[in-house]
Design an enzyme around this catalytic site. Structure first.
Site: not given
Ligand code: GRF
Length: 203
Positions: A64, A108, A142
Site C-alpha cells: 500500500r 460525496h 479519514g
Molecule cells: C459520485 O456520486 C461521487 O460522489 C461518488 O461516486 C460518484 C461518481 O460518479 N463517490 P462519476 O464517476 O462522476 O460518474
C-alpha cells in the site's frame, strides 16, 4: 487555477467540469486526470477531451505504501493548486494530505457527516431518510471526513431506487462541484481547509 482530478469510475461529474470549462463557465485548467485502475470511463472521457491522464493501478503494487508514494509523485508532478477526488474510491495516505494541505477536495453523494463511505446513497435509502444530498469538502485522511465547503439537499422520493436517487444526487453534485471550483478559482486559499476561516455558509 490548475487542478488534478482523480477518478475511479464513469467520471460523469468530471465530464460536467470539462464541459463547464469548455463553455467558458469555469476558469480552471485540468492539468491531468488520474485513476487507480485501468479502463475507467473517466480516463477515457479525459483522453477524448485531450487531457493528460495517468493510471496508478492499485493492483500492480506489492504494498500500500508503494502505491501511496506513486500516487503522490504522479499528482505532485503537475503542481496543482487543488486536487479533486471525483468518485475516487480510495482513501489517500496522510503524506498526500500533508502535500496538499487544504487543497484536496472530495465530493460525496450524501449530506456528511451522515452516511460516509462507499455506499452513501444506499445507506441513506436504507435508513429511510426523506432528504439526503451531496457534500463537497476538504478531505483529510479519514473516510469522507474533513471541513465541509458546501452541500445541496436532495429529496428522497417514495419510488426511489439506489440508482434513481444517485442519478438525481449526481445532478446536484455536478452543479455544486462546479460552483465550489469557481469560488476557489475566484478566491484561491479563501477557505484554506479551515471551516472557521471565514465563518461563511457556502450554500
Ligand atoms: C459520485 O456520486 C461521487 O460522489 C461518488 O461516486 C460518484 C461518481 O460518479 N463517490 P462519476 O464517476 O462522476 O460518474
Amino acid at each position: 487555477m490548475r487542478i488534478v482530478v482523480l477518478v475511479s469510475g464513469t467520471g460523469s461529474n468530471l465530464q460536467a467540469v470539462i464541459d463547464a470549462i469548455g463553455a467558458g463557465r469555469l476558469p480552471v485548467e485540468i492539468a491531468a486526470v488520474g485513476a487507480d485502475r485501468p479502463g475507467t470511463l473517466g480516463v477515457e472521457r479525459s483522453a477524448a477531451a485531450g487531457l493528460e491522464t495517468f493510471v496508478i493501478d492499485f493492483k500492480t503494487f506489492s504494498t500500500r505504501g508503494e502505491w501511496d508514494a506513486a500516487l503522490l509523485a504522479a499528482v505532485a508532478r503537475y503542481a496543482p493548486d487543488y486536487v479533486v477526488s471525483s468518485g475516487f474510491m480510495r482513501i489517500v495516505a496522510a503524506d498526500f494530505i500533508d502535500a496538499f494541505p487544504g487543497r484536496y477536495v472530495n465530493t460525496h453523494p450524501a449530506l456528511l457527516p451522515a452516511f460516509p463511505g462507499a455506499h452513501g446513497v444506499r445507506d441513506a435509502l436504507a435508513y429511510g431518510v426523506k432528504v439526503t444530498g451531496c457534500t463537497v469538502h476538504f478531505a483529510d485522511a479519514g473516510v469522507d471526513t474533513g471541513p465541509i465547503i458546501a452541500q445541496t439537499a436532495v429529496a428522497v422520493l417514495p419510488e426511489d431506487t439506489e440508482e434513481s436517487l444517485h442519478e438525481r444526487i449526481k445532478l446536484a453534485e455536478r452543479s455544486l462541484l462546479i460552483r465550489v471550483l469557481a469560488d476557489l478559482a475566484a478566491a484561491p486559499g479563501l477557505w484554506c481547509g479551515n471551516k472557521q476561516d471565514d465563518g461563511g455558509n457556502h450554500q
